[in-house]
Design an enzyme around this catalytic site. Sequence first.
Site, short mmCIF file in Angstrom:
data_model
loop_
_atom_site.label_atom_id
_atom_site.label_comp_id
_atom_site.label_asym_id
_atom_site.label_seq_id
_atom_site.Cartn_x
_atom_site.Cartn_y
_atom_site.Cartn_z
N THR A 108 41.50 -8.53 34.44
CA THR A 108 42.43 -8.46 35.21
C THR A 108 41.86 -9.81 35.84
OG1 THR A 108 43.13 -7.65 37.53
CG2 THR A 108 40.69 -7.36 37.34
N GLY A 156 43.91 -11.37 31.49
CA GLY A 156 43.31 -11.59 33.09
C GLY A 156 43.44 -12.19 33.92
N VAL A 212 49.42 -8.57 33.51
CA VAL A 212 48.86 -9.70 33.63
C VAL A 212 48.30 -10.16 34.85
CG1 VAL A 212 49.52 -12.36 34.17
CG2 VAL A 212 50.90 -10.68 32.48
N CYS A 213 46.92 -10.30 34.81
CA CYS A 213 46.26 -10.74 36.45
C CYS A 213 45.46 -9.21 37.03
CB CYS A 213 46.89 -11.66 37.12
SG CYS A 213 46.08 -11.98 38.68
N THR A 214 46.19 -9.45 38.36
CA THR A 214 45.85 -7.84 39.31
C THR A 214 46.68 -7.17 38.82
OG1 THR A 214 46.76 -8.79 41.35
CG2 THR A 214 44.41 -8.60 41.00
#
Length: 192
Positions: free
Chosen positions: A124, A154, A104-106
Amino acid sequence: MLHIGIVIFPQVEELDFVAPFEVLSYMNKIQPNSTRVLLIAPSLEPIEAFNGLKIIPHESYETAPSLDILIFPGGKGRIRWMKDASTLAFLHRQYPSLSYLASVCTGAFFLAEAGLLQGKKATTHAKAFNELADYGVQVVSSKIVREGKIISAGGVSSGLELGFYLLKELFGTQAAREVAENIEYTVDIDTL
């Protein structure tokens, strides 16, 4: 019962791990004993997340069972922990037997640092696209990107969509819809 691990670390972004935790755990209210979601950390010491939430992990890297799904959230702390030898060793130890490895994300940087995203499509947080591309990743602007058994989501709130995507894959579209309705979240399960 599916065993799902979500790695947490100091300065993890709260929604990155809480969103998939909630969605994947909620499945038990519809189909009892279907998932066991564990928060896994470098040690069993309490973790302080980015916005101050304090969490006690269920398992450490050493005590964690073999998992079906492993999720890496992001956050400011990833800058240190994505290069941590014990974190990368844990990822490499779990990877061969996983049905899905997700971020998830970074959190995608943990997978990139482990060499698992090179030449693959992933996503990301939008502000980290260029940094992820430096790892040889084909960065895609999307809520969910799947490349084999690797799924990336993202930025921050995309952890919700990741949870629903996994529910759809594991339990079917109707079960994912039912969870979305029960937590009052609007998402088009068919397009995930």
